[in-house]
Design an enzyme around this catalytic site. Structure first.
Site, PDB file in Angstrom:
ATOM      1  N   ASP A   1       3.483   0.423  12.295  1.00  0.00           N
ATOM      2  CA  ASP A   1       2.260  -0.104  11.672  1.00  0.00           C
ATOM      3  C   ASP A   1       1.994  -1.558  12.051  1.00  0.00           C
ATOM      4  O   ASP A   1       0.980  -2.132  11.635  1.00  0.00           O
ATOM      5  CB  ASP A   1       2.339   0.040  10.140  1.00  0.00           C
TER       6      ASP A   1
ATOM      7  N   CYS B   1      -5.526   8.133   8.917  1.00  0.00           N
ATOM      8  CA  CYS B   1      -5.776   7.644  10.272  1.00  0.00           C
ATOM      9  C   CYS B   1      -5.466   8.726  11.303  1.00  0.00           C
ATOM     10  O   CYS B   1      -4.508   9.479  11.146  1.00  0.00           O
ATOM     11  CB  CYS B   1      -4.889   6.436  10.576  1.00  0.00           C
TER      12      CYS B   1
ATOM     13  N   ILE C   1       6.810   6.622  17.381  1.00  0.00           N
ATOM     14  CA  ILE C   1       6.533   7.404  16.158  1.00  0.00           C
ATOM     15  C   ILE C   1       5.291   8.294  16.340  1.00  0.00           C
ATOM     16  O   ILE C   1       5.341   9.486  16.070  1.00  0.00           O
ATOM     17  CB  ILE C   1       6.315   6.476  14.940  1.00  0.00           C
TER      18      ILE C   1
ATOM     19  N   LYS D   1       0.834  -1.211   0.000  1.00  0.00           N
ATOM     20  CA  LYS D   1       0.000   0.000   0.000  1.00  0.00           C
ATOM     21  C   LYS D   1       0.868   1.261   0.000  1.00  0.00           C
ATOM     22  O   LYS D   1       0.679   2.154  -0.833  1.00  0.00           O
ATOM     23  CB  LYS D   1      -0.897   0.016   1.243  1.00  0.00           C
ATOM     24  N   ASN D   2       1.817   1.330   0.937  1.00  0.00           N
ATOM     25  CA  ASN D   2       2.533   2.598   1.092  1.00  0.00           C
ATOM     26  C   ASN D   2       3.543   2.850  -0.024  1.00  0.00           C
ATOM     27  O   ASN D   2       3.999   3.977  -0.191  1.00  0.00           O
ATOM     28  CB  ASN D   2       3.160   2.691   2.493  1.00  0.00           C
TER      29      ASN D   2
ATOM     30  N   ARG E   1      -9.065  -0.015   3.743  1.00  0.00           N
ATOM     31  CA  ARG E   1      -8.079   0.917   3.163  1.00  0.00           C
ATOM     32  C   ARG E   1      -6.759   0.221   2.878  1.00  0.00           C
ATOM     33  O   ARG E   1      -5.983   0.677   2.047  1.00  0.00           O
ATOM     34  CB  ARG E   1      -7.820   2.077   4.135  1.00  0.00           C
TER      35      ARG E   1
ATOM     36  N   ARG F   1      -0.305  15.286  12.972  1.00  0.00           N
ATOM     37  CA  ARG F   1       0.474  14.831  11.816  1.00  0.00           C
ATOM     38  C   ARG F   1       0.919  16.041  10.991  1.00  0.00           C
ATOM     39  O   ARG F   1       0.382  16.318   9.927  1.00  0.00           O
ATOM     40  CB  ARG F   1      -0.346  13.836  10.967  1.00  0.00           C
ATOM     41  N   PRO F   2       1.924  16.791  11.498  1.00  0.00           N
ATOM     42  CA  PRO F   2       2.345  18.010  10.797  1.00  0.00           C
ATOM     43  C   PRO F   2       3.061  17.697   9.482  1.00  0.00           C
ATOM     44  O   PRO F   2       3.517  16.574   9.279  1.00  0.00           O
ATOM     45  CB  PRO F   2       3.324  18.669  11.784  1.00  0.00           C
TER      46      PRO F   2
END
Ligand code: EPU
Length: 429
Positions: A305, A117, A327, A22-23, A397, A122-123
């Site tokens: 993850d 998510c 993280i 996916k990523n 997803r 999440r900058p």
């Protein structure tokens, strides 16, 4: 709306094929915008995040042709407006890769901020730092990220923290810039290497991907290519843990075992047998599970993850395990749900203390995000009795054909339509 219903207790046995990552896919598909030709991309996973990216490419004006469910051809040459509105970006994080890709292609982009998510703040300051280093002017105006440059010029960029997203976005912006860009403290995840290989197959000059210094010599032009995406490290890890947690015996096929080393090492520490082949790993367990401590880290450390999934395994291990999340600020949102199933987990900030229990029991639960949803599925597979999981769109997803793959391994799992009055109650309280 649908939910998953799992009647737990069956050890998983057999073989499972892992889909494309996916990523990697969500970075490579937008990267196709950078080329002056047709990209044929193979081994794309059939999941909703990937469909959303393909939809954005189509809406932007690219010629998109699905060859089959895992192969797409993209011709981006008709894209003329580097603009991605809110309704396209709000459901997923990776939509921000359109900023880097369009900046690299058109020297400008206007993209709504990404969704994805809820894992804490999440900058995107490191992405912006990279774009600005290359000479772009970045403004946030009416809720849109506006990026604009006369001519992008290669530059050194030091990332203040290891960021997958910033590394990808800076690579995308730099690949056609004039001169040399050096990303220091770059992310080393397998999908970073995959993106670099994809771009290089189009004629880019990127070296060092997979180390913490990536050097990008800008090129004038990228051409079409055919490229196959790597297998999904996290999907593979999820099946490995599901096999271990249920006391099963599963051959996880179409993987790159090197990408799974941190997961395999922790499984072995827990008393699980891991056998490695060229492109498969076999996971089996007969004895009891042992406690072990986990600290999530950027690659090659233990992936964040996989943290919710391994928490389920540790819930069933003898003794007390400590999980430190380094993280994300908010990655223990599944703990409440797991405790409904009998898990004993105490969370203090970014640390969870897991006291092993003999068994979990089925319960109605709700998936708070993608990997947490996968963890609840594993919990349901091990639990005594029935587990019902709502909000399964999160899971869809990232996991292709989850139900079919688990059923083939012997799981008793079904997708069930929720009755309208139940939905009504859930929505109106
Ligand atoms: N960060 C900043 N500023 C930035 C960028 C990141 O402070 O400009 C911080 C984040 O807040 C976080 C850390 O740096 O604390 C790492 O964030 P990173 O940028 O690496 O994460 P990401 O690119 O947003 C990707 C994956 C996530 C995965 C993380 C970490 C994609 C589409 N998403 O997110 O995957 O958790 O890397 O490995 O590649 C998932 O697949 O379920 C998922 C959430």
């Amino acid at each position: 709306m649908e939910k998953l219903v799992i009647n737990g207790g069956n050890p998983l046995r057999g073989e499972v094929n892992i889909s494309g990552a996916k990523n990697a896919a969500v970075a490579i598909l937008p990267a196709s915008i950078l080329c002056d030709g047709v990209c044929r991309i193979e081994n794309i996973p059939n999941i909703s995040d990937v469909s959303a990216i393909i939809r954005i490419l189509y809406e932007l004006g690219a010629n998109v042709r699905m060859i089959d469910s895992s192969t797409v051809e993209i011709d981006p040459r008709r894209i003329s407006k580097p603009f991605v509105p809110h309704d396209m970006t709000r459901r997923m994080r990776a939509s921000y890769y359109f900023i880097g890709a369009m900046l690299g292609r058109f020297s400008k982009a206007r993209v709504a901020p990404p969704g994805g998510c809820d894992l804490g703040v999440r900058p995107i300051d490191q992405h912006i730092k990279g774009f600005e280093a290359l000479g772009a002017n970045v403004t946030i105006d009416s809720g849109m990220v506006d990026v604009c440059a006369g001519q992008l010029i290669g530059a050194p960029v030091y990332l203040d923290m290891v960021s997958v997203g910033a590394t990808v976005n800076i690579m995308l912006a730099a690949v056609r810039a004039r001169g040399l860009t050096v990303i220091e403290n770059a992310a080393k995840e397998p999908h970073i290497v995959d993106l670099a290989n994809f771009l290089n197959s189009m004629g880019a000059d990127i070296r060092g991907a997979g180390t913490d210094v990536i050097k990008i010599h800008g090129v004038n032009r990228l051409t079409g290519t055919t490229y196959s995406i790597i297998p999904d490290q996290i999907e593979a890890g999820t099946y490995m843990i599901a096999a271990a947690a249920t006391g099963g015996d599963v051959l996880v096929k179409n993987v790159i075992p090197k990408h799974l080393e941190s997961i395999s090492a922790k499984l072995e520490e827990c008393g699980v047998q891991v056998e490695e082949f060229d492109d498969a790993v076999r996971i089996s367990r007969v004895g009891s599970l042992q406690k072990c401590n986990i600290k999530t880290m950027p690659h090659p450390g233990f992936p964040t993850d996989m943290q919710p999934q391994i928490a389920v395994l540790l819930s069933l291990a003898e003794g007390t395990s400590i999980i430190s999340e380094s993280i994300w600020d908010n990655r223990f949102r599944y703990v409440d749900q797991l405790t409904h199933m009998g898990a004993q987990i105490q969370v203090d900030g970014k640390v969870a203390v897991v006291d092993g229990v003999c068994e979990l029991t089925g319960a109605p639960v709700c998936a708070p995000d993608l990997r947490a949803g996968a963890a609840l599925v594993i919990a349901g597979l091990t639990a005594k009795g029935i587990t019902e999981i709502e909000e399964i769109h999160h899971i869809e997803r990232g996991y292709e054909q989850l139900l079919e793959k688990l059923t083939a391994l012997g799981a008793n799992i079904h997708r069930v339509k929720m009755l309208p009055q139940i939905i009504d109650k859930a929505v109106n309280g």
